[in-house]
Write an enzyme that holds these catalytic residues in place. Structure first.
Site, PDB file in Angstrom:
ATOM      1  N   HIS A  18       6.282 -19.476 -27.840  1.00  0.00           N
ATOM      2  CA  HIS A  18       5.567 -18.170 -27.982  1.00  0.00           C
ATOM      3  C   HIS A  18       6.025 -17.699 -29.392  1.00  0.00           C
ATOM      4  O   HIS A  18       5.188 -17.193 -30.339  1.00  0.00           O
ATOM      5  CB  HIS A  18       5.795 -17.123 -26.826  1.00  0.00           C
ATOM      6  CG  HIS A  18       5.155 -17.360 -25.683  1.00  0.00           C
ATOM      7  ND1 HIS A  18       5.981 -17.313 -24.481  1.00  0.00           N
ATOM      8  CD2 HIS A  18       4.078 -18.067 -25.199  1.00  0.00           C
ATOM      9  CE1 HIS A  18       5.247 -17.495 -23.329  1.00  0.00           C
ATOM     10  NE2 HIS A  18       4.299 -17.862 -23.841  1.00  0.00           N
ATOM     11  N   LYS A  42      -0.774 -14.108 -11.138  1.00  0.00           N
ATOM     12  CA  LYS A  42       0.772 -14.298 -11.366  1.00  0.00           C
ATOM     13  C   LYS A  42       1.620 -13.046 -10.946  1.00  0.00           C
ATOM     14  O   LYS A  42       1.090 -12.114 -10.960  1.00  0.00           O
ATOM     15  CB  LYS A  42       0.982 -14.488 -12.935  1.00  0.00           C
ATOM     16  CG  LYS A  42       0.188 -15.738 -13.317  1.00  0.00           C
ATOM     17  CD  LYS A  42       0.520 -16.021 -14.916  1.00  0.00           C
ATOM     18  CE  LYS A  42      -0.011 -17.115 -15.376  1.00  0.00           C
ATOM     19  NZ  LYS A  42       0.608 -17.538 -16.729  1.00  0.00           N
ATOM     20  N   ARG A  91      -0.351 -26.716 -26.248  1.00  0.00           N
ATOM     21  CA  ARG A  91       0.468 -27.578 -26.070  1.00  0.00           C
ATOM     22  C   ARG A  91      -0.025 -28.960 -25.851  1.00  0.00           C
ATOM     23  O   ARG A  91       0.629 -29.884 -26.084  1.00  0.00           O
ATOM     24  CB  ARG A  91       1.457 -27.027 -25.141  1.00  0.00           C
ATOM     25  CG  ARG A  91       2.414 -25.908 -25.265  1.00  0.00           C
ATOM     26  CD  ARG A  91       3.065 -25.276 -24.055  1.00  0.00           C
ATOM     27  NE  ARG A  91       2.345 -24.984 -22.732  1.00  0.00           N
ATOM     28  CZ  ARG A  91       2.484 -25.643 -21.702  1.00  0.00           C
ATOM     29  NH1 ARG A  91       3.577 -26.464 -21.510  1.00  0.00           N
ATOM     30  NH2 ARG A  91       1.677 -25.554 -20.856  1.00  0.00           N
ATOM     31  N   SER A 129       6.686 -20.939 -19.896  1.00  0.00           N
ATOM     32  CA  SER A 129       7.145 -19.934 -19.062  1.00  0.00           C
ATOM     33  C   SER A 129       7.616 -20.366 -17.553  1.00  0.00           C
ATOM     34  O   SER A 129       8.473 -20.033 -16.784  1.00  0.00           O
ATOM     35  CB  SER A 129       6.388 -18.897 -18.916  1.00  0.00           C
ATOM     36  OG  SER A 129       6.528 -18.179 -20.419  1.00  0.00           O
TER      37      SER A 129
END
Length: 153
Positions: A18, A42, A91, A129
């Protein structure tokens, strides 16, 4: 018109990936809002206040970077902030497929907001994360995956 970008996420926690995306985007935009959104799917490991503090500390020497929170649709937040860009890091090919769909839906809802993708630096491509949270849960060392300004015990 100012080139304002919103970099949305939960940042639970902020990772070196990030951090790198934001730093690489600083020359591209007049202002970058790192926007901590509420994601109903989440459950955060770290408090909203802690995540905001980590982001502020990480980018303390970057006057173009701000941190804010929001609820609801990212495009609505962008319009409220006069931001015409959503910044996203990619990614993997799976990230691209997922982010492409969201980008297309955002564009359909708000044609004034364009999504900009940056490919993650190869050294950070495995860091997420969720993986960092798993390492923390099991007592592992995460300092090589998070910005130097963040200290998690």
């Amino acid at each position: 018109m100012n080139r304002i970008a919103v970099f949305p996420g939960t940042f639970d926690p902020l990772t070196k990936g990030h951090e790198a995306i934001v730093k690489r985007s600083i020359p591209l935009f007049d202002k970058i809002i790192v926007a901590i959104g509420t994601n109903s799917a989440k459950n955060a490991m770290f408090s909203l206040e802690q995540r905001m503090e980590w982001i502020k500390i990480t980018f303390i020497n970057e006057p173009k970077v701000e941190v804010k929170t929001y609820e609801g649709l990212t495009v609505d937040f962008c319009m409220k902030e006069n931001a015409r860009f959503i910044l996203r890091g990619l990614r993997t090919p799976a990230d691209f497929e997922y982010e492409k769909t969201i980008s297309q839906m955002n564009l359909a809802m708000q044609p004034l907001v364009e999504t900009v993708f940056l490919i993650t630096d190869p050294i950070y491509s495995a860091i997420s994360s969720s993986i960092v949270r798993e390492i923390i849960k099991h007592g592992g060392e995460v300092s090589s995956f998070i910005p130097a300004s963040i200290h998690i015990k």
